[in-house]
Design a protein around this motif. Structure first.
Motif, PDB file in Angstrom:
ATOM      1  N   VAL A 187      -3.926   1.618  -4.075  1.00 62.64           N
ATOM      2  CA  VAL A 187      -4.373   1.726  -5.483  1.00 62.64           C
ATOM      3  C   VAL A 187      -5.496   3.073  -5.764  1.00 62.64           C
ATOM      4  O   VAL A 187      -5.203   3.653  -6.780  1.00 62.64           O
ATOM      5  N   THR A 220       0.940  -1.076   0.015  1.00 61.14           N
ATOM      6  CA  THR A 220      -0.101  -0.066   0.077  1.00 61.14           C
ATOM      7  C   THR A 220       0.776   1.213   0.239  1.00 61.14           C
ATOM      8  O   THR A 220       0.473   2.294  -1.011  1.00 61.14           O
ATOM      9  N   THR A 222      -4.419  -2.926   0.529  1.00 64.29           N
ATOM     10  CA  THR A 222      -3.795  -2.626  -0.649  1.00 64.29           C
ATOM     11  C   THR A 222      -5.013  -1.601  -1.659  1.00 64.29           C
ATOM     12  O   THR A 222      -4.551  -0.659  -2.303  1.00 64.29           O
ATOM     13  N   LEU A 230       2.667   1.564  -3.428  1.00 62.75           N
ATOM     14  CA  LEU A 230       1.489   2.078  -4.507  1.00 62.75           C
ATOM     15  C   LEU A 230       1.108   3.579  -4.356  1.00 62.75           C
ATOM     16  O   LEU A 230       1.072   4.201  -5.438  1.00 62.75           O
ATOM     17  N   SER A 280      -3.929   5.902  -7.755  1.00 61.76           N
ATOM     18  CA  SER A 280      -4.626   6.285  -9.205  1.00 61.76           C
ATOM     19  C   SER A 280      -4.911   7.672  -9.169  1.00 61.76           C
ATOM     20  O   SER A 280      -4.816   8.489 -10.130  1.00 61.76           O
TER      21      SER A 280
END
Length: 137
Positions: free
Chosen positions: A118, A50, A114, A53, A122
Motif C-alpha cells: 500500500v 503486496t 500488505t 499492489l 501509493s
C-alpha cells in the motif's frame, strides 16, 4: 462529410498514440520487474497482494503522465520524451521507497506484508499524479 466520418479522420492518430502508450506500458512493466529483487508476476500469480499492489500502483503512476501528455499534444515525439521521463521517475520512486522508506522491502513483499504494498503503490501513484500535474502545458 457526416459527423461520424469527420470524427474518424483522427483514427490514425488515435491508433498511433494507443500503440505507443501500450508499448511504453509493456516496456515499463519489463523495466520495473527487472529492477525489483523478487519475481513480481510469479508472486502475483501465487496470490501475493503486496506484490500486486506495488506493481499495480507503479503501472497507474506511470500511466498518469502519459495520459496528461496525450491529452495536451498531438506530437508522438512529446509522448515519447515524456514517456521516458515518466519511466525513470517511477523507477526512482521505487528505489527511494524500497531502499529509504522501507529498507527491508524485499522481505516485506515476499512475506506479503500488505502495508508495504500500500505504501509503495501509493508513493508510485503520488509521483505519477505530480508528474501528471507538471505536464499540463
Amino acid at each position: 462529410m457526416t459527423p461520424i466520418l469527420q470524427s474518424l479522420t483522427t483514427l490514425p492518430s488515435y491508433l498511433l498514440f494507443v500503440a505507443v502508450m501500450l508499448g511504453f506500458l509493456l516496456l515499463f512493466i519489463v523495466a520495473y520487474t527487472a529492477v525489483t529483487p523478487y519475481r513480481d508476476l510469479a508472486l502475483v500469480r501465487q496470490g501475493n497482494m503486496t506484490a500486486a499492489l506495488t506493481l499495480g500502483g507503479a503501472m497507474i503512476g506511470f500511466a498518469l503522465p502519459l495520459m496528461s501528455v496525450a491529452s495536451h499534444t498531438s506530437s508522438v515525439v512529446d509522448l515519447t520524451v515524456w514517456g521516458v521521463i515518466a519511466l525513470v521517475s517511477q523507477l526512482l520512486a521505487y528505489a527511494i521507497g524500497s531502499r529509504i522508506l522501507l529498507p527491508d522491502f524485499r522481505a516485506g513483499v515476499e512475506s506479503d506484508r500488505t502495508a508495504y504494498g500500500v505504501l509503495l503503490g501509493s508513493l508510485s501513484i503520488a509521483v505519477g499524479l505530480l508528474n501528471y500535474g507538471s505536464l499540463t502545458y
